[in-house]
Design a protein around this motif. Sequence first.
Motif, PDB file in Angstrom:
ATOM      1  N   PRO A 687       5.932 -62.377  16.075  1.00  0.00           N
ATOM      2  CA  PRO A 687       6.409 -62.597  14.698  1.00  0.00           C
ATOM      3  C   PRO A 687       5.656 -61.744  13.676  1.00  0.00           C
ATOM      4  O   PRO A 687       4.437 -61.607  13.759  1.00  0.00           O
ATOM      5  CB  PRO A 687       6.121 -64.082  14.466  1.00  0.00           C
ATOM      6  N   VAL A 688       6.407 -61.185  12.739  1.00  0.00           N
ATOM      7  CA  VAL A 688       5.808 -60.454  11.621  1.00  0.00           C
ATOM      8  C   VAL A 688       5.953 -61.324  10.361  1.00  0.00           C
ATOM      9  O   VAL A 688       6.688 -62.320  10.358  1.00  0.00           O
ATOM     10  CB  VAL A 688       6.455 -59.065  11.429  1.00  0.00           C
ATOM     11  N   ALA A 689       5.246 -60.926   9.293  1.00  0.00           N
ATOM     12  CA  ALA A 689       5.163 -61.782   8.098  1.00  0.00           C
ATOM     13  C   ALA A 689       6.536 -62.149   7.555  1.00  0.00           C
ATOM     14  O   ALA A 689       6.762 -63.283   7.116  1.00  0.00           O
ATOM     15  CB  ALA A 689       4.327 -61.089   7.026  1.00  0.00           C
TER      16      ALA A 689
ATOM     17  N   THR B 100       6.154 -50.571   5.702  1.00  0.00           N
ATOM     18  CA  THR B 100       5.709 -49.885   4.485  1.00  0.00           C
ATOM     19  C   THR B 100       4.865 -48.664   4.859  1.00  0.00           C
ATOM     20  O   THR B 100       5.033 -47.588   4.279  1.00  0.00           O
ATOM     21  CB  THR B 100       4.841 -50.842   3.635  1.00  0.00           C
ATOM     22  N   GLN B 101       3.984 -48.834   5.829  1.00  0.00           N
ATOM     23  CA  GLN B 101       3.110 -47.736   6.231  1.00  0.00           C
ATOM     24  C   GLN B 101       3.912 -46.587   6.836  1.00  0.00           C
ATOM     25  O   GLN B 101       3.633 -45.412   6.582  1.00  0.00           O
ATOM     26  CB  GLN B 101       2.079 -48.234   7.268  1.00  0.00           C
TER      27      GLN B 101
ATOM     28  N   LYS C  39      -9.228 -50.401  12.060  1.00  0.00           N
ATOM     29  CA  LYS C  39      -9.231 -50.787  13.469  1.00  0.00           C
ATOM     30  C   LYS C  39      -8.034 -50.193  14.213  1.00  0.00           C
ATOM     31  O   LYS C  39      -6.966 -50.004  13.627  1.00  0.00           O
ATOM     32  CB  LYS C  39      -9.157 -52.313  13.595  1.00  0.00           C
ATOM     33  N   GLU C  40      -8.211 -49.961  15.514  1.00  0.00           N
ATOM     34  CA  GLU C  40      -7.066 -49.552  16.326  1.00  0.00           C
ATOM     35  C   GLU C  40      -6.559 -50.749  17.109  1.00  0.00           C
ATOM     36  O   GLU C  40      -7.198 -51.208  18.052  1.00  0.00           O
ATOM     37  CB  GLU C  40      -7.423 -48.422  17.296  1.00  0.00           C
ATOM     38  N   GLY C  41      -5.386 -51.262  16.705  1.00  0.00           N
ATOM     39  CA  GLY C  41      -4.783 -52.364  17.448  1.00  0.00           C
ATOM     40  C   GLY C  41      -3.698 -51.869  18.384  1.00  0.00           C
ATOM     41  O   GLY C  41      -3.382 -52.536  19.379  1.00  0.00           O
ATOM     42  N   CYS C  42      -3.096 -50.714  18.058  1.00  0.00           N
ATOM     43  CA  CYS C  42      -1.980 -50.252  18.896  1.00  0.00           C
ATOM     44  C   CYS C  42      -1.930 -48.745  19.063  1.00  0.00           C
ATOM     45  O   CYS C  42      -1.479 -48.259  20.081  1.00  0.00           O
ATOM     46  CB  CYS C  42      -0.643 -50.757  18.344  1.00  0.00           C
ATOM     47  N   GLY C  43      -2.344 -47.992  18.067  1.00  0.00           N
ATOM     48  CA  GLY C  43      -2.268 -46.537  18.164  1.00  0.00           C
ATOM     49  C   GLY C  43      -0.864 -45.997  18.038  1.00  0.00           C
ATOM     50  O   GLY C  43      -0.617 -44.821  18.295  1.00  0.00           O
ATOM     51  N   SER C  44       0.084 -46.839  17.628  1.00  0.00           N
ATOM     52  CA  SER C  44       1.473 -46.373  17.533  1.00  0.00           C
ATOM     53  C   SER C  44       2.138 -46.800  16.221  1.00  0.00           C
ATOM     54  O   SER C  44       3.359 -46.773  16.110  1.00  0.00           O
ATOM     55  CB  SER C  44       2.276 -46.893  18.730  1.00  0.00           C
ATOM     56  N   GLY C  45       1.343 -47.215  15.258  1.00  0.00           N
ATOM     57  CA  GLY C  45       1.916 -47.546  13.947  1.00  0.00           C
ATOM     58  C   GLY C  45       2.605 -48.895  13.885  1.00  0.00           C
ATOM     59  O   GLY C  45       3.324 -49.177  12.933  1.00  0.00           O
ATOM     60  N   ASP C  46       2.385 -49.730  14.878  1.00  0.00           N
ATOM     61  CA  ASP C  46       3.106 -51.004  14.927  1.00  0.00           C
ATOM     62  C   ASP C  46       2.294 -52.207  14.470  1.00  0.00           C
ATOM     63  O   ASP C  46       2.849 -53.301  14.354  1.00  0.00           O
ATOM     64  CB  ASP C  46       3.600 -51.258  16.357  1.00  0.00           C
ATOM     65  N   CYS C  47       0.981 -52.043  14.245  1.00  0.00           N
ATOM     66  CA  CYS C  47       0.189 -53.232  13.906  1.00  0.00           C
ATOM     67  C   CYS C  47      -0.470 -53.173  12.541  1.00  0.00           C
ATOM     68  O   CYS C  47      -0.850 -54.211  12.008  1.00  0.00           O
ATOM     69  CB  CYS C  47      -0.853 -53.519  14.981  1.00  0.00           C
ATOM     70  N   GLY C  48      -0.642 -51.998  11.983  1.00  0.00           N
ATOM     71  CA  GLY C  48      -1.172 -51.893  10.626  1.00  0.00           C
ATOM     72  C   GLY C  48      -2.663 -52.126  10.486  1.00  0.00           C
ATOM     73  O   GLY C  48      -3.186 -52.105   9.372  1.00  0.00           O
ATOM     74  N   TRP C 130       6.502 -56.381   2.527  1.00  0.00           N
ATOM     75  CA  TRP C 130       5.516 -55.302   2.373  1.00  0.00           C
ATOM     76  C   TRP C 130       4.503 -55.345   3.521  1.00  0.00           C
ATOM     77  O   TRP C 130       4.087 -54.315   4.027  1.00  0.00           O
ATOM     78  CB  TRP C 130       4.801 -55.437   1.022  1.00  0.00           C
ATOM     79  N   LEU C 131       4.109 -56.545   3.913  1.00  0.00           N
ATOM     80  CA  LEU C 131       3.083 -56.702   4.954  1.00  0.00           C
ATOM     81  C   LEU C 131       3.673 -56.853   6.365  1.00  0.00           C
ATOM     82  O   LEU C 131       2.942 -57.162   7.301  1.00  0.00           O
ATOM     83  CB  LEU C 131       2.202 -57.924   4.641  1.00  0.00           C
ATOM     84  N   ALA C 132       4.977 -56.608   6.511  1.00  0.00           N
ATOM     85  CA  ALA C 132       5.591 -56.806   7.835  1.00  0.00           C
ATOM     86  C   ALA C 132       4.996 -55.869   8.881  1.00  0.00           C
ATOM     87  O   ALA C 132       5.038 -56.158  10.079  1.00  0.00           O
ATOM     88  CB  ALA C 132       7.102 -56.617   7.753  1.00  0.00           C
ATOM     89  N   GLY C 133       4.409 -54.772   8.433  1.00  0.00           N
ATOM     90  CA  GLY C 133       3.795 -53.835   9.379  1.00  0.00           C
ATOM     91  C   GLY C 133       2.340 -54.137   9.659  1.00  0.00           C
ATOM     92  O   GLY C 133       1.664 -53.347  10.308  1.00  0.00           O
ATOM     93  N   ASN C 134       1.849 -55.264   9.170  1.00  0.00           N
ATOM     94  CA  ASN C 134       0.465 -55.674   9.445  1.00  0.00           C
ATOM     95  C   ASN C 134       0.493 -56.937  10.293  1.00  0.00           C
ATOM     96  O   ASN C 134       0.667 -58.044   9.782  1.00  0.00           O
ATOM     97  CB  ASN C 134      -0.273 -55.968   8.134  1.00  0.00           C
ATOM     98  N   LEU C 135       0.329 -56.766  11.589  1.00  0.00           N
ATOM     99  CA  LEU C 135       0.371 -57.931  12.476  1.00  0.00           C
ATOM    100  C   LEU C 135      -0.891 -58.762  12.336  1.00  0.00           C
ATOM    101  O   LEU C 135      -1.993 -58.233  12.270  1.00  0.00           O
ATOM    102  CB  LEU C 135       0.496 -57.493  13.938  1.00  0.00           C
TER     103      LEU C 135
END
Lengths: 757, 288, 158
Positions: A687-689, B100-101, C39-48, C130-135
């Motif tokens: 799940p994402v925000a 966003t990123q 931090k590196e959580g994924c290295g593919s732009g999926d975790c932010g 906005w924060l959907a890319g930050n897991l």
Amino acid sequence: MGNEGKQQFKWVGTRPVRPDGVDKVTGQANYGADFTLPGMLAGRVLRSPHAHARIKSIDASRALALPGVRAVITAADFPELPSEVVAGGESPVNYRHISENVIARHKALYEGQSVAAVAAISASIAEAALALITVDYEVLPHVIDVRAAMRPDAPILHEDMITSGVEPKPTKASNIAARTEFNMGDVEQGFKDSDVVIEREYTTQPVHQGYIEPHAAIASMAADGMTTIWCSSQGQFMIREFCAKLLHLEDAQLRVIPAEIGGGFGGKTTVYLEPLAVALSRKTGKPVKLVMSRDEVFRASGPTSGAHMTVKIGAKRDGTLVAGSLELAYQAGAFPGSPAVPGCMTAFAPYDMANAKAVGYDVVSNRAKCAAYRAPGAPISSFAVESALDELAIELGMDPLALRLKNAAKEGTRALYGPKFPIIGFVETLEAAKAHPHYSAPLKANQGRGVASGFWFNIGGQSTAAIHINEDGTAEVVTGSPDIGGSRASMAMMAAEVLGIDLAKVKPLVGDTASIGYTFLTGGSRVTFATGKAVCEAANDIVEQLRARAAKLWKCGIEDVIWKDGVAYPAQGQTDARTQLSLAEIAASAARTGGPITGKAALNVGGAGAAFGTHICDVEVDPETGRTSVVRYTVVQDVGRAIHPSYVEGQMQGGAVQGIGWALNEEYVYSEQGQMQNAGFLDYRMPVASDLPMIDTVIVEVPNPTHPFGVRGVGEVPIVPPLAAVANAVARASGVRVNDLPISPPRLLSALQKAKA
Amino acid sequence: MLTFNNPTTVEEAVALLQKTDSRQRVLAGGTDLLVQLRSGRIQAQGVVDLKRIPELRTIRTENGGFRIGAAVSGAELGEHPALSTMWPGVIEGARLIGSTQIQGRASLGGNVCNASPAADGVPGLIAAGATCTIVGPGGRRVVAVDAIAVSPGKTSLAPGEFVVDFFLPAQAAKGGDAYLRFIPRTEMDIAVVGAAVNLLLDASGVCTHARVALGAVAPRALLVEAASHALVGTRVEAAALEALAAAARAACAPINDKRGTIEFRTQVAGVLAKRAAIIAYERARSRA
Amino acid sequence: MSKHHISLTVNGDPTEFLCETEQTLLDVLRDELGLTGSKEGCGSGDCGACSVRVDGRLVCACLVLGAELNGAAVETIEGVAKAGVLHPLQQVFLNEAALQCGICTPGIIVAAKALLEENADPSEEEIRFWLAGNLCRCTGYDKIVRAVQKAAAVMRSA
């Protein structure tokens, strides 16, 4: 809702800023991958591309010839251990299996299993060296699915594995490691006595813990064998124990320094990289750092089991539960050790049922070895039972909370797994859920409301705590429990409460294996309970010493000294000429009264308080696409006593959301060759925000009498109910019940279309 | 080790790509390229970063429409009010690419040339009738956007060629477009199905022209003529929408993969085409 | 092999580094400049978890090459607190318990700061998208979203 209104304590139940917080919001906190040592080498792991293959030979000569490569290790660098099950980690372990999971010996049993590892002067050279290692594989037939693995003609993973728990003992190897059965009353008679019987099959998929920090370890072995390991894990003593066993070292040769841990949820209760880093350091004489990529985390580190389950529940017309039976087949991954047994023990635990039976199978197949995941086993079997109960409620025309209330376990109720419950707060959670405005709020079109409850034992176990009083009267609280979600705050708060001093004067620390006594790992929701109890006892030890010091200064008996709010007072009737003494004053005079003031407690804590939760979930289903949105969610849980209510709420919210992901979208997708197709956060859909509403929480406090402040474990219960709460809500929203998780859009749309046709 | 170049003019970039072999990869936003390089999915000998070429980084009005540099990021597209007002569907598609990123980097040029059938930026461009300018050793040429992708990961670009810009023509006075995609979550997923509709109404509200494009249901994004025909001559009422959905489904030739099934993609393609058509119709109607 | 020599500013400080083409901005920050807050959580732009800003724009540092950055202005989590004083977002995250393990926290604070500089009063939905890319796997996002809302209020009244 906390307990601020009825506050009895100065610190317990308040919401101070956590002591490790500033480092975490500024980027200063050091996690596993953040350390660098002088002369450090970079390590990389070569992993099997095959789901099942015999390793005929490994030739590393070309890799070793590459300039900058310092060492290559294989299973030959590790002792071959006997196959025996011993206590260790969070559940019984077989060190032979742990060793083979860390580095494959004769066979690779899943895609992604480590086969060799390299240390080189740079990461890019180490990476290049992997391609120069030649492994001669004989590819074998593989099996992924749990039911397929149970078939007599399935490819066999372990040629020596004979199912335990079956009489007579089978003579032929199979993928079924164990059969376990629990019985209470007479289930068959119970079903005959029932007016309504619901029988259903359910499946769940393996899901990953999904911690954002990949595994990382640095090891440095000196020429004399003294070894230091820096890593993030749920237990520095577990890392020491496993590394010692796998590498034939003594505990005292190993010092494990815990880094900050970037999430674990049970997934960091075992070793993957640490023994490899030690072996590489031994071979090179240099510190070696190993860090997994996200791809490696998905392919090689433990998810929890997927399962196939059959549930049967019988009840009287009035809703009285008469009998229940449960058959569980849990995927263990490549080595035995699925949580089938706790799955059997937990699912019926919330209910007072005279006749119950649960049978669990632990089944191996060619996928990554399972690791613990938050209330291991319970969410899976609970999904089945709580879904069946929802169907029963509908069949009986009963409110689903009323059905649960009618049958709720209370103090004295006997659980299928054996004990009678002491004081528990399940009924209180049901009543709080029923009274919550959420439960009576109106629903819109295509929306539905589901409820489900859940249980987890929680555990105690061994913990050490030490408190050192500094010269100025401030205090250091040292424990051996890695802080995975704010436990240092709770330790400091409990210490401040017992010592009676300002929280700002208490500094908590997680000690390394050489600086604090043995402490079992952070798991089983045990830290605030068990380590917290050790902290309380260490603080009591300090208070006794402080009273003795005051008595010495006052030249009176210790019984004439009272300790209150961080100050020694003369007992009543003893007030002549003596002034009070603060902790700081006693600390300043320590040299005159007996030297440094240090308290400790080393305990094996029993009496963990079982805990229950009840969740309410509203979803909206798009009938044209099968897409489910969670639109409102409420978590109600008995926590015994919330030391820091904000972090208790955080556990409840986080567990619920992991459960929502499990219910709706998370799954492993395999190719026909048994290779994982979605080893990344893009396609393993956590799940994402924007997927979620706020997660409302109701903290119920039925104190656990065995803990000084009444603490029950908190962290695991909240992941138990969501799977069924979501599934029940989807069923009530859409009119279609999906008994196979995840209830992904393709699966739900297909069910909706079938129902329409 | 990879080489790295960041030319500042198109000519310099063409010369660089011509001089080196075809295993140079052009970098616009990098959000696909870096992931593919890291995973080893693509092999390259060098990277040519196009972001320092001003022509690829600007949005200009031209003949009432817009010329968009191929390396303009999604975030920059979203910050251009006139563009979003005229072509909301195109911009919705571009803005749906990642977080966003990712939006801070991802470009339309990269989205088109990555040649994923699921690219969110592409159906909207196709429905809008957008063209793109390609430059290479042979000079410049202009092609329709639907002529770029050939199959997953493969484009019609010749070695040494790259996309300089996209041209979106002026939207008609009574025109409207929309793009919708289906993903299991609300963000961060690759489209399981995408549908773009661009239509034109006459003064009485009857559709006189329509372009319907679908993503993720075939080896590349499709312009579905039969779906367009279902809308022309109608007021996009229920019967027309059903005909549109049927035509969209009939055009689907998807695969089963980790993101969706054939049945699901086909069914949902019809649903999204209808929903996008309703939005496009409302936009066209409400246009002054 | 020759490394690229890059000059830029990091958190306002003039900085230089040498990197290979393959090294991402995240690799450079962590391995060359000692800035391990990203931090590196994924290295593919999926975790932010590696969210940083390049010339003001919010990006994943794992999807930017170090070699691209000549003349760029990079801002990381290490530059958010000024002279030992926490940014309102950092203080509110602490007050509201908006972190558990904390591994996603630097990226979320960098991302949320970018949001609040663009939109002083975002809605819950705007914050969530906005924060959907930050897991975040610990919190369920509830306390994070509330903390961003509260920090926005604090910043508006400042």
